[in-house]
Write a protein that holds these residues in place. Structure first.
Motif, PDB file in Angstrom:
ATOM      1  N   TYR A 100       0.843  -1.207   0.000  1.00 33.72           N
ATOM      2  CA  TYR A 100       0.000   0.000   0.000  1.00 33.72           C
ATOM      3  C   TYR A 100       0.873   1.250   0.000  1.00 33.72           C
ATOM      4  CZ  TYR A 100      -3.526  -3.392   1.518  1.00 33.72           C
ATOM      5  OH  TYR A 100      -4.354  -4.480   1.610  1.00 33.72           O
TER       6      TYR A 100
ATOM      7  N   ARG B  58       0.822   3.977  -2.891  1.00 32.54           N
ATOM      8  CA  ARG B  58       0.441   5.348  -2.545  1.00 32.54           C
ATOM      9  C   ARG B  58       1.607   6.333  -2.692  1.00 32.54           C
ATOM     10  NH1 ARG B  58      -4.519   5.313   0.299  1.00 32.54           N
ATOM     11  NH2 ARG B  58      -5.855   4.707  -1.417  1.00 32.54           N
TER      12      ARG B  58
ATOM     13  N   SER C 226     -12.142  -6.983  -4.373  1.00 32.37           N
ATOM     14  CA  SER C 226     -11.921  -5.647  -4.928  1.00 32.37           C
ATOM     15  C   SER C 226     -10.616  -5.038  -4.432  1.00 32.37           C
ATOM     16  CB  SER C 226     -13.102  -4.756  -4.507  1.00 32.37           C
ATOM     17  OG  SER C 226     -12.734  -3.401  -4.519  1.00 32.37           O
TER      18      SER C 226
ATOM     19  N   GLU D 163     -10.023  -1.804  -5.018  1.00 28.95           N
ATOM     20  CA  GLU D 163     -10.430  -0.461  -4.576  1.00 28.95           C
ATOM     21  C   GLU D 163     -10.825  -0.490  -3.095  1.00 28.95           C
ATOM     22  OE1 GLU D 163     -11.599  -1.982  -7.363  1.00 28.95           O
ATOM     23  OE2 GLU D 163     -10.205  -0.847  -8.633  1.00 28.95           O
ATOM     24  N   GLN D 164     -11.587  -1.519  -2.712  1.00 34.60           N
ATOM     25  CA  GLN D 164     -12.000  -1.597  -1.313  1.00 34.60           C
ATOM     26  C   GLN D 164     -10.785  -1.826  -0.421  1.00 34.60           C
ATOM     27  OE1 GLN D 164     -14.991  -1.012   0.179  1.00 34.60           O
ATOM     28  NE2 GLN D 164     -13.805  -1.236   2.082  1.00 34.60           N
TER      29      GLN D 164
ATOM     30  N   MET E 208      -7.823  -0.697  -0.856  1.00 35.03           N
ATOM     31  CA  MET E 208      -7.150   0.594  -0.674  1.00 35.03           C
ATOM     32  C   MET E 208      -7.928   1.476   0.310  1.00 35.03           C
ATOM     33  SD  MET E 208      -4.488   0.034  -2.405  1.00 35.03           S
ATOM     34  CE  MET E 208      -3.646   1.608  -2.187  1.00 35.03           C
ATOM     35  N   LYS E 209      -9.253   1.373   0.275  1.00 37.25           N
ATOM     36  CA  LYS E 209     -10.059   2.120   1.260  1.00 37.25           C
ATOM     37  C   LYS E 209      -9.795   1.594   2.667  1.00 37.25           C
ATOM     38  CE  LYS E 209     -13.914   3.234  -1.801  1.00 37.25           C
ATOM     39  NZ  LYS E 209     -15.290   2.852  -2.178  1.00 37.25           N
TER      40      LYS E 209
END
Lengths: 887, 259
Positions: A426, A430, A844, A846-847, A849-850
């Motif tokens: 991550y 990021r 997912s 995306e999830q 990363m959330k």
């Protein structure tokens, strides 16, 4: 009536007699026929020729317990492994994994030659190259980073060289390699393992985890540890646990949401709601303190808190409060607290259950405190410090890299002294860290990490990871993604120094090749030497001198030849002969205890912290008002009641139940309980937990025939009552959905699980790791042909390889200890939907990363941290700034 | 080339067996041809195709290859010179996937017969090499003496040596070579190479390897047949016929296992 008539001349009659005879058991057992290993003590003979087999001692590495083993060699091949009777802590026994280890060596799915990727990353297209070509290629990539750092005069570039490992038992070789290259970017695996346990303990009493004196105890409180099957030091601990329960009539009480085999072995099993152990423990402490059952002298002399302070702190944590949180009755909590405090000696043990949660370190600190307030620390039969031994590193030792590494020590987790490896991908995704060369050793994060699909996305992206080398000898999910594979050998073909605090007898041991590396393969240590020599061929970079070893054996000699005591007994050669040092005695054939030449039990040492400092060593020391003895500013002991003791491995040399550093960052300095978000789940949701089983590690045993046959599928354990409400029957296909997505597996209904929990074991559901792990020989894909292995072709009777739960497990990091909260994911379990197939996985990125962003809100700078710690008296407006550290 | 099944004698294998003197009687021309054939097969299976080998196929061997109708692949035979490097890369990837990387059809007798690398079969091969004055030496890591290519090369060498003795009119030595070769064919190549070649051929994606493997299967079987009695042939045919045992049990969840 004749005998025949009495037995009715029937088979049933004989069986009846047999059954009756069995019941009397040992009374009629032969005194002359005993287990071969027990009688022969490490000797073995060929059943064909009768010739004695060559016995070579080694240290096991099927998992991380590092048991002592002996390999039996016939015609240059390993034909059998067994325990090393000279090892004082494993006492001649290996577990199923250890016994199967030699299958690794001859596994046809082993990588025997360096492979260079020729297709797209992860496509599975390779070209074989030699070790020489492979090490030259890696050296070229590493040299390019070093030269860029020099050209740009930027040390931080060196940290773009990253080494990630899962199991690093190299005795300092990896660190030497990375520091020689100037990089501090070493990413371990400990936060998916036990880091919050260590962080819950170490600030209080010094390095590493407890070593319980199971064999001599009378009472064991086991929190979330499946010690008979899997936990840290499983084999030696399990032996001594049985010694204690059977031989010493100790009582064992287990708290675990799942009825593990250890829970089943216990006198009492209590199934708390996941992550509420600390509520129970603090309530027990409350009872012990308020009823005056604590060891007043020990608390006064050997801790940095007062009894009054503890009583005040524990006020909110009543048994009734704990019952509300955990579901365990207040009466039971009171009763067990009293039993634990009044039965001497007693000990707790805990492992991943309590600590693999958000705020897991608090839970461990609370469990530890129970032993402290009852005065069981370092007592015979009590809760003892770990006992290990060290070895020197060959000189010169390279200094640490010049720049601190964020990926190795994420700044938002200043107390997580065992790092936060889950965050690595991550951080790079990021832009918080950068990678040029990623190296992977004994590591498979694409399988073993939470939200494991994130690692696939990360390592599959060449813009994030430009060059990826794996040193694995197995085609794991992670190794499949590599650009270059430089295969290591198996643990039976290589050298490492070892010392594990797996018992009460400290010892050194050695891992040595029991056969020559198969087929000309090369051990990792040799690869490191070759790479460094190619990075710095003429020594002009100043790196080569750190790897000036004539051979791997030369390296090992430098570890072992100068250790006082061992040196006089022959150093390295002595260790090669016995596999372990010192040899304390032998294992008694009847009692299995360690005995000396006269048959007397070899006594362990207790009370290590009360070792007195000799007067001559007190010269030049200073003693503070609190009694801490320091030399040159470094604490070396503590003065108590006029005596100078070495004490514990803390700044005050006392047990520091109060952790000032925790308060600095807004955490409660005393052991506490925090209600987890998962405790507030909706009624139709469940908590997903995972567990290990007795015949597998997380990942790398999946390809071993013996073990794969024994355990290869992992249905989801559910409580029948709960399942009935959801319309799920035993064996039904179910969809388990977390915010990340879903998996489709089957339900196994059992009363042995908390109604609010669904549990799935690790070790199954591989998409790689050889044909047995994946059962891919049944696929039509030509590239995964079954390779003519008759065992696989004819003897694989199962079609089910299980389903891996990690893709739906959310990232959840303990902001104190850095541990992954494996048991914090809330899921819904429903009957499978139309079109669902067993093994379907849909998750997912995306999830995920959330989840990373959400998780950071619990870090010490985050809003959720502050909201959860209103009771902490700290300067909230001036918390320390996040900064890089070296720990 | 037809993909014939192995012919099993129809007498049920009742023929006598026993010590076998050389039973094949070959002309010098045939000995030379066999030596060359085994050497070629060994070369193709021992390591990746290189430029020299491609030139061999496109030059001295082209006429024979065309005449026999061997399909080595359009790219191998006719790709433009500037593309040969890509052809070699592609073949190297295929070679690695088939014979080297995990999941391939590993070309070792030990694996075929025991499911493990480097078992007694490797010792037996090495002993035969040693008895004939050869030694095994690996080039890459992970290569063992019971590799199919090494075994084929060994047979080729024995043919060559037999020819040399024959040409030197040393009938006794030539006979010894023949016995060594036939024994090795029956005892070490015969039990597995035919079945292995067939299985590997089924997994090969490139026509080059499909053809070479088919050729291997046919050549070895022919030579084994020539020097074996019917009982031996039947035994060898069966040992090569390893087939997948299909799972017939209910694949649904079985509670008894794995828990």
């Amino acid at each position: 009536m004749g005998i025949q008539e009495k037995l009715s001349t029937s088979r049933r009659g004989f069986l009846k007699l047999g059954a009756a005879a069995t019941a009397v058991g040992s009374a009629i057992a032969s005194s002359r026929l005993v287990a071969m290993e027990q009688e022969l003590g490490g000797a073995d003979y060929s059943p064909v020729t009768g010739e004695k087999r060559k016995a070579v001692p080694y240290t096991c590495m099927a998992c991380n317990i590092e048991d002592g083993g002996v390999a039996m060699i016939e015609n240059g091949r390993i034909v059998k492994l067994e325990g090393n009777l000279k090892h004082p802590n494993t006492r001649g026994k290996l577990c199923a994994k250890g016994n199967s280890g030699f299958l690794h060596v001859y596994d046809p799915d082993r990588i025997m030659t360096p492979l260079k990727r020729v297709g797209k990353r992860g496509e599975g297209k390779w070209k074989r190259i030699s070790y020489d070509e492979a090490t030259s290629l890696l050296a070229e990539k590493l040299r390019a980073v070093i030269e860029r750092a020099k050209a740009e005069e930027n040390h931080e570039i060196l940290n773009e060289i990253v080494m990630k490992w899962g199991r690093n038992r190299t005795g300092g070789a990896v660190k030497r390699f990375m520091h020689a290259l100037g990089s501090n970017s070493m990413v371990n695996h400990t936060n998916i393992c036990e880091s919050s346990k260590k962080v819950g303990l170490e600030p209080s009493w010094g390095p590493d985890i407890e070593s319980c004196d199971w064999a001599n105890t009378k009472y064991i409180l086991n929190f979330g540890s499946n010690i008979l099957e899997a936990a840290y030091f499983m084999n030696p601990n399990a032996q001594r646990l049985v010694d204690g329960v059977v031989g010493n009539r100790a009582k064992i009480v287990t708290f675990d949401p799942r009825l593990s085999n250890s829970a089943g072995y216990s006198h009492e099993w209590h199934a708390p709601y996941p992550g509420t152990d600390a509520a129970i423990v603090l309530a027990m402490a409350n009872v012990i303190m308020n009823e005056g059952l604590y060891d007043a002298d020990f608390v006064r002399d050997w801790t940095n808190v007062t009894a009054e302070q503890l009583i005040e702190h524990l006020k909110p944590f009543t048994p009734e409060f704990a019952e509300k949180e955990s579901g365990v009755s207040a009466d039971d909590i009171r009763r067990i607290a009293r039993e634990f405090a009044t039965t001497k000696p007693a000990t707790t043990f805990s492992y991943r259950g309590p600590v693999k949660h958000l705020w897991g370190a608090y839970q461990e600190a609370a469990i530890h405190m129970l032993n402290v307030i009852t005065g069981n620390v370092e007592k015979k039969g009590g809760y003892c410090l770990p006992r290990g031994m060290g070895w020197p590193q060959p000189e010169p030792v390279p200094p640490a890299g010049p720049a601190l590494s964020a990926i190795a020590k994420p700044p938002l987790y200043p107390l997580a002294s065992h790092a936060v490896s889950t965050n690595a991908p991550y951080m790079v995704m990021r832009g918080e860290a950068k990678v040029s060369v990623w190296m992977s050793y004994y590591d498979n994060p694409l399988y073993t990490y939470p939200s494991s699909h994130v690692w696939r996305a990360f390592l599959g992206d060449e813009s994030l990871v430009p060059f990826f080398t794996s040193f694995s000898c197995y085609m794991s999910e992670t190794t499949e993604m590599a650009d270059l594979i430089i295969p290591d050998v198996t643990y039976l073909e290589r050298h490492d120094p070892e010392s594990m605090p797996s018992g009460l007898y400290p010892c050194l041991s050695i891992r040595q090749p029991v056969i020559q590396p198969l087929g000309g393969t090369q051990e990792f240590r040799k690869t490191l030497i070759d790479v460094i020599h190619k990075v710095d061929p003429d020594g002009s970079l100043g790196i080569r001198k750190y790897f000036a070893f004539d051979s791997v054996e030369d390296w090992m000699k430098q570890h072992f030849d100068n250790i006082p005591g061992l040196k006089e007994e022959g150093g390295y050669e002595r260790l090669k002969k016995d596999g372990v040092w010192p040899v304390y005695g032998k294992v008694d054939k009847e009692t299995a205890k360690l005995v000396d030449d006269n048959g007397n039990e070899v006594k362990a040492e207790y009370g290590l912290y009360t070792t007195e400092i000799p007067d001559e060593e007190m010269v030049g020391t200073e003693i503070s008002e609190e009694g801490t003895i320091t030399r040159d500013g470094k604490p070396i002991g503590v003065r108590i009641n006029g005596k100078n003791y070495v004490g514990f491995g803390t700044p005050s040399r006392k047990i520091e139940l109060f952790k000032e550093e925790w308060r600095t960052f807004g955490f409660n300095p005393l052991p506490t309980y925090k209600r987890l978000p998962s405790r507030d789940k909706k009624p139709d949701e469940l908590v997903l937990t995972t567990y290990k089983v007795n015949v597998h590690t997380q990942s790398r045993t999946a390809s071993l025939k013996y073990l794969a046959e024994m355990y290869h599928k992992n249905p989801a354990w559910m409580n029948p009552q709960r399942a009935a409400r959801l319309g799920i029957k035993d064996g039904d296909l179910v969809r388990i959905t977390s915010p990340l997505g879903y998996i489709v597996t089957r339900a196994h209904l059992t009363e042995g699980i908390h109604p609010e929990v669904v549990a799935i074991s690790t070790a199954c559901g591989h998409s790689a790791y050889g044909r047995l792990a994946t059962l891919k020989q049944r696929d039509p894909a030509a590239r995964w042909a079954q390779g003519n292995d008759p065992d696989i072709a004819n003897n694989v009777w199962w079609d089910d390889r299980g389903v891996h739960p990690n893709p739906i497990i959310r990232l959840s990091v303990d902001p104190i200890g850095g541990s992954q909260g494996w048991y914090d994911t809330v899921v819904k379990v429903t009957p499978a939907q139309a079109g669902d197939k067993y093994g379907d996985t849909n998750v997912s990125i995306e999830q995920a990363m959330k989840d990373y962003d959400e998780m950071l809100r619990y870090a010490y700078t985050g809003d959720l941290h502050r909201a959860a710690h209103k009771e902490v008296d700290t300067d909230w407006d001036n918390l320390p700034e996040p900064k890089l550290s070296s720990h | 080339m037809p993909a014939n099944d192995f012919k099993i004698p129809d007498d049920g294998g009742a023929a006598t067996s026993g010590p076998t003197p050389p039973v094949t009687d070959m002309s010098r021309t045939e000995l030379q041809a066999r030596a060359g054939l085994y050497a070629l097969l060994a070369r193709c299976l021992e390591s990746e195709v290189d430029t020299d080998l491609i030139h061999l196929f496109r030059g001295p061997l082209k006429e024979t290859i065309d005449e026999l109708g061997l399909d080595l692949g359009e790219d191998v035979m006719n790709a433009p010179a500037e593309d040969v490097e890509d052809v070699l890369e592609n073949l190297a990837e295929e070679f690695t996937a088939l014979f080297v990387a995990p999941g391939g059809v590993l070309p070792y007798r030990s694996v075929f017969e025991t499911g493990r690398l480097f078992q007694a079969q490797a010792d037996q091969a090495e002993a035969a090499y040693k008895a004939a004055g050869f030694a095994f030496r690996n080039v890459y890591s992970g290569e063992f003496s019971d590799h199919v290519a090494v075994m084929l090369a060994f047979v080729g060498c024995l043919f060559e040596r037999q020819l040399a003795f024959d040409e030197a009119d040393n009938a006794s030595a030539a006979s010894t070579c023949a016995v060594q070769r036939e024994t090795f064919l029956r005892e070490q190549l015969g039990p597995w190479v035919i079945g292995w070649s067939r299985r590997a051929r089924g997994c090969a994606l490139h026509p080059f390897y499909r053809t070479i493997l088919e050729l291997t299967e046919q050549v070895v079987w022919e030579d084994v047949s020539a020097c074996s009695d019917q009982a031996t042939l039947k035994r060898l045919a069966l040992s090569n016929r390893r087939r997948l045992m299909r799972q017939t049990a209910d694949p649904d969840f079985r509670k008894a296992s794995g828990l």
